[in-house]
Write an enzyme that holds these catalytic residues in place. Structure first.
Site, PDB file in Angstrom:
ATOM      1  N   HIS A 169       0.792  -1.237   0.000  1.00  0.00           N
ATOM      2  CA  HIS A 169       0.000   0.000   0.000  1.00  0.00           C
ATOM      3  C   HIS A 169       0.823   1.286   0.000  1.00  0.00           C
ATOM      4  O   HIS A 169       0.414   2.290   0.568  1.00  0.00           O
ATOM      5  CB  HIS A 169      -0.981   0.017   1.178  1.00  0.00           C
ATOM      6  CG  HIS A 169      -1.927  -1.130   1.193  1.00  0.00           C
ATOM      7  ND1 HIS A 169      -2.765  -1.389   2.254  1.00  0.00           N
ATOM      8  CD2 HIS A 169      -2.165  -2.115   0.283  1.00  0.00           C
ATOM      9  CE1 HIS A 169      -3.475  -2.482   2.003  1.00  0.00           C
ATOM     10  NE2 HIS A 169      -3.122  -2.935   0.804  1.00  0.00           N
ATOM     11  N   TYR A 171       3.361   2.174   1.539  1.00  0.00           N
ATOM     12  CA  TYR A 171       4.087   2.550   2.738  1.00  0.00           C
ATOM     13  C   TYR A 171       5.576   2.314   2.469  1.00  0.00           C
ATOM     14  O   TYR A 171       5.958   1.736   1.452  1.00  0.00           O
ATOM     15  CB  TYR A 171       3.554   1.779   3.942  1.00  0.00           C
ATOM     16  CG  TYR A 171       2.064   1.978   4.134  1.00  0.00           C
ATOM     17  CD1 TYR A 171       1.488   3.236   3.971  1.00  0.00           C
ATOM     18  CD2 TYR A 171       1.224   0.919   4.449  1.00  0.00           C
ATOM     19  CE1 TYR A 171       0.122   3.426   4.127  1.00  0.00           C
ATOM     20  CE2 TYR A 171      -0.145   1.101   4.604  1.00  0.00           C
ATOM     21  CZ  TYR A 171      -0.695   2.344   4.432  1.00  0.00           C
ATOM     22  OH  TYR A 171      -2.050   2.550   4.583  1.00  0.00           O
ATOM     23  N   CYS A 343     -21.676  -6.923   5.160  1.00  0.00           N
ATOM     24  CA  CYS A 343     -21.030  -5.766   4.546  1.00  0.00           C
ATOM     25  C   CYS A 343     -21.416  -5.713   3.075  1.00  0.00           C
ATOM     26  O   CYS A 343     -21.392  -6.742   2.384  1.00  0.00           O
ATOM     27  CB  CYS A 343     -19.516  -5.875   4.682  1.00  0.00           C
ATOM     28  SG  CYS A 343     -18.591  -4.691   3.668  1.00  0.00           S
ATOM     29  N   CYS A 368     -20.240   2.243  10.462  1.00  0.00           N
ATOM     30  CA  CYS A 368     -20.650   1.275   9.441  1.00  0.00           C
ATOM     31  C   CYS A 368     -22.130   1.463   9.161  1.00  0.00           C
ATOM     32  O   CYS A 368     -22.934   1.588  10.091  1.00  0.00           O
ATOM     33  CB  CYS A 368     -20.381  -0.149   9.927  1.00  0.00           C
ATOM     34  SG  CYS A 368     -20.935  -1.435   8.766  1.00  0.00           S
ATOM     35  N   GLU A 418     -46.484   0.790   5.448  1.00  0.00           N
ATOM     36  CA  GLU A 418     -45.884   1.233   4.196  1.00  0.00           C
ATOM     37  C   GLU A 418     -47.007   1.539   3.200  1.00  0.00           C
ATOM     38  O   GLU A 418     -47.906   0.717   2.998  1.00  0.00           O
ATOM     39  CB  GLU A 418     -44.961   0.152   3.640  1.00  0.00           C
ATOM     40  CG  GLU A 418     -44.528   0.316   2.198  1.00  0.00           C
ATOM     41  CD  GLU A 418     -43.829   1.639   1.922  1.00  0.00           C
ATOM     42  OE1 GLU A 418     -44.104   2.237   0.866  1.00  0.00           O
ATOM     43  OE2 GLU A 418     -43.015   2.074   2.758  1.00  0.00           O
TER      44      GLU A 418
END
Length: 643
Positions: A169, A171, A343, A368, A418
């Site tokens: 990455h 670095y 996720c 999140c 709804e």
């Protein structure tokens, strides 16, 4: 269930209870510590929650090994004073039954978010006409090698079960290794043999300060993307073989660099395929003979199990999956996959919030979309209230469904109304394009969760004041969403709204389509139509399109548009819509169909504000915005109701 995934594994003297690894993820939570670089109680609770949730190995986020280059908001182990905090974290994780790893890091260019941190790069790097960052000196390289060893010694004293060397990455170690970044002409650059020297010396320094039975992991890019002269997978394989000789046991296979658009692979958004590093990791594993674990959008237990069953890896990185659901592993092992909150790769709460937190003190740490209580496990975790309450929820979009599920989980009785014929709201439109199937899967699963939980649902129902008086709820949550905004211009009646296109309520006629609005909805509508062989022109009044997307999703959107018959015109202020052309900034754009995608306006909630019932306005009807905010609003409304 998922026998391979939950099979123990022995690595030197460390046994992990399963093959699931939560890799290092920057949280920015350390910014709340006294010096901005230390362990906090919230960080400890965050890790303990995932250990209790069944995770195999918790990796502590990037941790600076060198004090002068240690940036604010990132953990540091560059001095002895940090040992006690890490020991407290390790003791808590061990007491909960887990194992810990620390990711030893020198951030190179990435520390520039803190103007007081020293930037260390292989070559002179002009940052402006007035300032060039000088190349790291030979003496400083030797110093950093020693600092990695000192940090390893402190990590051992702090009680970590294993260590990880970050060599990816962009670095410093990766930058020194890559021919696309390192252009030095001394003993540290030029040939691949010279470029390998610095990271290998760092590994030796770390290994020399570790017990022989403690495992050493290494995070490494499988190859360089978008970098001329960058690392090839063949070079990475050769380097990993050398790293093995120096004492590395496990390879954590990643991708990405912050010098180019390839940064999108570091925290890959939904547009990138699931498991995009798996095949490269499998090849590296085969040719090095090393234990290997791929990362990159591995977000379901079924997929993780298949990777192991197909003998492509020894462990699997499931990181953001456990941000979304701390109990991911326990639910998967018990076969309760329908209860997992997955996720979806939106990046709104993790990567986007992290980047924003570096410059906005109001943003304390990552969050999140699927788990608004992230890093607030002890302070804002969902808990039952003192008494069960009857709560009416108006609106069956994501905010309404989130509220209903959270209320049910905490022992209340939600009743969901709804006005349309189905649940899901506008979030269903987010999954209209195939690249975002995870979005559609998430909302489909929420609908199924609502149905299976036994929540009382009324479709095709508009709630009146009289109905509320009859129900007598203890609280009211209003989640009635927003409506598409239509520009008040001449000829606006000739346009159709993007929401109706994405939901396929209307047919888009002809070949040439003009879309007014170059934000998220405009882009997704353009992609949706381009995939159906339409030629699309997008008109955006601002100087740049896609500004309401996060930085990585902007990159993937630009890539997608470049590969499709889509033209973007910026600084194009629409004046009117004629019978055959849209007129913008004095220029005509002929069309067969014209679509309005200029945002949404919150639906009116004033009728619900004076009913004598505790009322909470959540989601787009509070303020039309992103899904992250809708979930957060709903979650916090439930917390208030449960007080």
């Amino acid at each position: 269930m998922f026998d391979k995934l939950f099979e123990p594994i022995q690595i030197r003297g460390m046994e992990l209870r399963n093959r699931v690894v939560m890799s290092a993820m920057g949280t920015h939570e350390s910014a709340e510590s006294e010096d901005g670089k230390s362990v906090t109680d919230k960080l400890i609770a965050y890790h303990v929650a995932r250990v209790k949730g069944g995770n195999g190995l918790n990796t502590i986020e990037v941790t600076s090994v060198d004090a002068p280059s240690a940036p604010f908001g990132f953990l540091s182990i560059a001095e002895d004073k940090y040992i006690a905090g890490f020991k407290k974290l390790n003791d808590a994780v061990h007491e909960a039954g887990g194992k810990t790893c620390i990711q030893l890091w020198q951030g190179g260019l990435a520390v520039a978010s803190d103007q007081t941190a020293q930037i260390l790069v292989p070559n002179d790097l002009p940052l402006s006409p007035q300032y060039t960052v000088p190349a790291i000196t030979n003496e400083r390289l030797l110093d950093i090698i020693d600092k990695f060893g000192q940090a390893a010694k402190r990590a051992v004293e702090a009680g970590f079960d294993c260590l990880e060397f970050h060599c990816a990455h962009n670095y410093l170690p990766h930058s020194m290794l890559s021919g696309g970044i390192n252009h030095r002409s001394d003993e540290w650059g030029g040939s691949f043999e010279n470029r390998k020297k610095f990271p290998l010396e760092c590994i030796k320094s770390i290994r020399a300060n570790m017990p022989i039975d403690m495992p050493l992991f290494m995070r490494v890019d499988c190859h360089d993307d978008m970098l001329d002269g960058g690392l090839t997978i063949e070079e990475v394989i050769e380097f990993c073989k050398d790293a093995k000789e120096c004492g590395v046991d496990v390879l954590n296979i990643s991708r990405g660099n912050i010098l180019t658009a390839a940064t999108l692979y570091e925290v890959a958004p939904v547009d990138i395929e699931n498991g995009f590093n798996v095949e490269d990791a499998a090849r590296i594993r085969k040719e090095t003979g090393m234990l290997t674990m791929p990362c990159g959008r591995i977000n379901t237990p079924e997929f993780a199990e298949k990777i192991l069953e197909d003998d492509k890896a020894d462990l699997v990185v499931m990181a953001r999956a456990q941000l979304a659901d701390a109990n991911f592993c326990n639910k998967a092992r018990a076969g309760k996959v329908n209860q997992i909150r997955y996720c979806i790769g939106c990046n709104q709460g993790c990567y986007d919030s992290f980047c924003a937190s570096l410059y906005n003190p109001a943003i304390k740490h990552i969050t999140c979309m699927r788990n608004p209580g992230l890093l607030e496990e002890d302070t804002l975790g969902l808990k039952p209230g003192s008494a069960s309450k009857k709560v009416v929820i108006l609106g069956g979009g994501i905010a309404g469904m989130e509220a209903a599920l959270d209320l049910k989980e905490t022992g209340n009785t939600p009743i969901l109304f709804e006005k349309s014929e189905s649940l899901g709201g506008q979030f269903l439109l987010a999954g209209a394009i195939s690249a975002k199937k995870d979005f559609k899967n998430a909302v489909d699963k929420m609908i199924l969760d609502v149905q299976e939980s036994g929540i009382e649902v009324h479709l095709n129902t508009v709630v009146t004041k009289e109905m509320l008086e009859e129900i007598k709820p203890d609280a009211l949550i209003v989640a009635i969403g927003s409506s598409p905004f239509v520009l008040p211009i001449e000829g606006s009646e000739k346009a159709i709204v993007a929401h109706d296109v994405l939901s396929e309520k209307v047919e888009v006629l002809g070949e040439n389509v003009v879309i007014i609005g170059g934000g998220l909805v405009g882009f997704e509508t353009a992609e949706f139509l381009a995939a159906r062989q339409k030629k699309v022109t997008v008109l955006e009044m601002k100087e740049k399109a896609l500004q309401d997307l996060g930085p990585l999703r902007q990159i993937t959107a630009q890539f997608a548009m470049a590969q499709m018959p889509i033209t973007i015109e910026t600084s194009a202020t629409v004046e009117k819509i004629d019978d055959h052309a849209v007129v913008a900034s004095g220029k005509e754009y002929p069309y067969d169909s014209v679509i309005m995608a200029v945002g949404s306006k919150a639906n009116d909630t004033s009728m619900y504000t004076d009913l004598g019932i505790p009322t909470y306005i959540v989601g787009d009807c509070k303020k039309a915005g992103i899904a992250l905010d809708a979930f957060k609003d709903a979650y916090h409304a439930v917390l208030e109701i449960n007080k």
